[in-house]
Design a protein around this motif. Structure first.
Motif, mmCIF file in Angstrom:
data_model
loop_
_atom_site.group_PDB
_atom_site.id
_atom_site.type_symbol
_atom_site.label_atom_id
_atom_site.label_comp_id
_atom_site.label_asym_id
_atom_site.label_seq_id
_atom_site.Cartn_x
_atom_site.Cartn_y
_atom_site.Cartn_z
ATOM 1 N N ALA A 89 -4.720 -6.009 10.080
ATOM 2 C CA ALA A 89 -3.838 -5.418 10.969
ATOM 3 C C ALA A 89 -4.310 -4.095 11.557
ATOM 4 O O ALA A 89 -4.217 -3.828 12.731
ATOM 5 N N ALA A 90 -4.808 -3.541 10.368
ATOM 6 C CA ALA A 90 -5.288 -1.941 10.904
ATOM 7 C C ALA A 90 -6.561 -2.134 11.861
ATOM 8 O O ALA A 90 -6.713 -1.268 12.767
ATOM 9 N N MET A 91 -7.547 -3.146 11.671
ATOM 10 C CA MET A 91 -8.628 -3.296 12.543
ATOM 11 C C MET A 91 -8.013 -3.579 13.990
ATOM 12 O O MET A 91 -8.728 -3.259 14.742
ATOM 13 N N LEU A 92 -7.102 -4.658 13.819
ATOM 14 C CA LEU A 92 -6.501 -4.946 15.262
ATOM 15 C C LEU A 92 -5.968 -3.926 15.862
ATOM 16 O O LEU A 92 -6.281 -3.480 17.371
ATOM 17 N N ALA A 93 -5.443 -2.986 15.194
ATOM 18 C CA ALA A 93 -4.614 -1.642 15.827
ATOM 19 C C ALA A 93 -5.698 -0.655 16.449
ATOM 20 O O ALA A 93 -5.582 -0.032 17.413
ATOM 21 N N ALA A 94 -6.725 -0.622 15.576
ATOM 22 C CA ALA A 94 -7.849 0.269 15.894
ATOM 23 C C ALA A 94 -8.499 -0.332 17.383
ATOM 24 O O ALA A 94 -8.962 0.650 17.978
ATOM 25 N N SER A 96 -18.013 1.600 20.220
ATOM 26 C CA SER A 96 -17.411 0.606 19.207
ATOM 27 C C SER A 96 -16.126 0.553 19.729
ATOM 28 O O SER A 96 -15.237 1.063 19.970
ATOM 29 N N ASP A 97 -15.670 -0.999 19.201
ATOM 30 C CA ASP A 97 -14.229 -1.138 19.485
ATOM 31 C C ASP A 97 -13.423 -0.774 18.149
ATOM 32 O O ASP A 97 -12.161 -0.402 18.499
ATOM 33 N N ALA A 98 -14.070 -0.578 17.058
ATOM 34 C CA ALA A 98 -13.297 -0.173 15.845
ATOM 35 C C ALA A 98 -14.251 0.517 14.947
ATOM 36 O O ALA A 98 -15.483 0.044 15.057
ATOM 37 N N ILE A 99 -13.867 1.665 14.266
ATOM 38 C CA ILE A 99 -14.827 2.516 13.468
ATOM 39 C C ILE A 99 -14.305 2.318 12.139
ATOM 40 O O ILE A 99 -13.313 2.838 11.863
ATOM 41 N N VAL A 100 -15.283 2.008 11.251
ATOM 42 C CA VAL A 100 -14.898 1.647 9.620
ATOM 43 C C VAL A 100 -15.541 2.984 8.937
ATOM 44 O O VAL A 100 -16.858 2.937 9.243
ATOM 45 N N VAL A 101 -14.755 3.516 8.253
ATOM 46 C CA VAL A 101 -15.457 4.583 7.558
ATOM 47 C C VAL A 101 -15.418 4.505 6.127
ATOM 48 O O VAL A 101 -14.241 4.575 5.583
ATOM 49 N N ASP A 102 -16.379 4.486 5.430
ATOM 50 C CA ASP A 102 -16.358 4.110 4.000
ATOM 51 C C ASP A 102 -16.100 5.695 3.160
ATOM 52 O O ASP A 102 -17.213 6.402 3.397
ATOM 53 N N LEU A 103 -15.334 5.697 2.346
ATOM 54 C CA LEU A 103 -14.887 7.149 1.898
ATOM 55 C C LEU A 103 -15.321 7.121 0.383
ATOM 56 O O LEU A 103 -14.606 7.837 -0.558
ATOM 57 N N SER A 104 -16.059 5.960 -0.199
ATOM 58 C CA SER A 104 -16.371 5.843 -1.544
ATOM 59 C C SER A 104 -16.826 7.232 -2.074
ATOM 60 O O SER A 104 -16.988 7.241 -3.356
ATOM 61 N N ASP A 105 -17.656 7.968 -1.610
ATOM 62 C CA ASP A 105 -18.230 9.140 -2.038
ATOM 63 C C ASP A 105 -17.281 10.446 -2.038
ATOM 64 O O ASP A 105 -17.552 11.481 -2.283
ATOM 65 N N ASP A 141 -5.432 -11.696 15.931
ATOM 66 C CA ASP A 141 -6.625 -12.166 14.889
ATOM 67 C C ASP A 141 -6.964 -13.473 15.530
ATOM 68 O O ASP A 141 -8.221 -13.835 14.933
ATOM 69 N N ALA A 142 -6.283 -14.292 16.204
ATOM 70 C CA ALA A 142 -6.880 -15.621 16.640
ATOM 71 C C ALA A 142 -8.174 -15.194 17.475
ATOM 72 O O ALA A 142 -8.893 -16.227 17.339
ATOM 73 N N LEU A 143 -8.519 -14.261 17.883
ATOM 74 C CA LEU A 143 -9.670 -14.007 18.658
ATOM 75 C C LEU A 143 -10.692 -14.069 17.637
ATOM 76 O O LEU A 143 -11.952 -14.492 18.244
ATOM 77 N N PHE A 144 -10.545 -13.576 16.463
ATOM 78 C CA PHE A 144 -11.680 -13.650 15.521
ATOM 79 C C PHE A 144 -11.694 -14.635 14.635
ATOM 80 O O PHE A 144 -12.570 -15.173 14.005
ATOM 81 N N PHE A 145 -10.486 -15.151 14.249
ATOM 82 C CA PHE A 145 -10.205 -16.124 12.983
ATOM 83 C C PHE A 145 -9.598 -17.448 13.361
ATOM 84 O O PHE A 145 -8.939 -18.164 12.438
#
Length: 329
Positions: free
Chosen positions: A315-320, A246-255, A92-96
């Motif tokens: 942690a999940a973002m980094l794992a992806a 993409s480096d990571a894919i975020v899928v919004d399941l709100s629907d 995470d230090a790469l981004f934060f």
């Protein structure tokens, strides 16, 4: 993750991208055989998938591929990442980490110095000028660091069809996802920059690879870097482009599900995905994941955009991203 077409082009994705071009002769229902035969192998694969071409032309291109005894692998292009497996060793230090702290410190320093220069404007000229000089120097350095950021991640967000989730999702993008780098959203319909032709497709793909251009875009907005949509005919190709690039894919399941879940499973991309849902929609989202045979956790975000279980989400973002780059944990 390169396709054989990208390898055949010498590894230059921009060269391969030019093959996805609409040929006027192939818009006709039954093109002359010479119009098909003169195409290169890579261009033939692209022609067989180009929705701008007629059904008959795409069928003729596919038949020509078979006649050349070429692999049936579909044409697709991958825009290279700005990250590597080694970069992700920083976690995470790469981004934060300190670069983000430095950028924030310069922004506040510039603001305070400029405000101080205004306050002292009626006082000693030398002190006011010194503050203005320091403020503009800090501001210039801040702008340069933002524009030239060398290691932004490329995050694809598959937006839900649910209208009430749009404002909270944009708040979550600004608060939780922008620190990673370039955020590209893909809608289920024709919203945002709509891709409906080969020219649109090439233009958006080239934008994905423009690091400085997207860094500059990020400086002017708190929302997503690119908001994309596509016509029904072009959506599968656009989705593949983003899944591959993409480096990571975020899928919004709100629907309560997602139009993209089937494609994610078909492409074997589930390990590269992080699933989220608007607070209050988590139960339906979890049910959709279980129905799809996926065991991953779904992370809720609040109406103000704040991500719940933030440490686990990061942690999940980094794992992806590590799954994308085949990096070790």
């Amino acid at each position: 993750m390169k396709s054989s077409d990208q390898a055949d082009s010498g590894g230059d994705w921009r060269v391969q991208l030019q093959d996805m071009r609409t040929i006027s002769a192939l818009r006709a229902g039954s093109p002359h055989p010479d119009e098909v035969e003169r195409l290169s192998d890579r261009a033939l694969r692209a022609a067989a998938l180009n929705p701008d071409h007629s059904d008959g032309a795409r069928a003729a291109a596919a038949e020509a591929l078979r006649a050349r005894r070429l692999s049936p692998e579909p044409w697709r292009v991958r825009v290279p990442s700005f990250l590597s497996a080694r970069d992700l060793e920083r976690g995470d230090a790469l981004f934060f980490g300190w670069p983000r702290t430095l950028r924030a410190g310069l922004a506040w320093g510039a603001l305070l110095a400029l405000v101080g220069g205004v306050v002292l404007g009626f006082g000693p000229l030398a002190a006011s000028a010194a503050l203005f000089g320091a403020g503009f120097a800090a501001l210039s350095l801040w702008l340069a660091l933002l524009a030239l950021r060398p290691k932004p991640a490329r995050i694809c967000i598959v937006r839900p069809a649910l209208a009430i989730a749009r404002t909270p999702l944009r708040a979550a993008i600004g608060a939780e996802l922008r620190p990673y780098g370039h955020v590209v959203t893909l809608a289920s319909g024709v919203e945002g920059l709509v891709i409906k032709s080969a020219a649109d497709y090439r233009a958006r793909a080239l934008e994905l690879g423009n690091r400085v251009g997207l860094n500059l875009t990020n400086m002017s907005t708190r929302r997503e870097t690119l908001a994309l949509g596509a016509s029904d005919a072009w959506r599968p190709l656009v989705l593949n482009l983003l899944l591959d690039s993409s480096d990571a894919i975020v899928v919004d399941l709100s629907d309560g599900g997602s139009w993209v879940l089937e494609a994610i499973q078909r492409e074997g991309a589930a390990a590269r995905c992080v699933f989220v849902a608007l607070w209050g929609k988590l139960e339906e989202a979890d049910a959709a994941l279980r129905a799809a045979g996926l065991s991953q956790r779904c992370f809720p975000y609040a109406p103000d955009g704040e991500m719940q279980r933030r440490p686990q989400f990061r942690a999940a973002m980094l794992a992806a991203m590590r799954a994308t780059h085949a990096a070790g944990a």
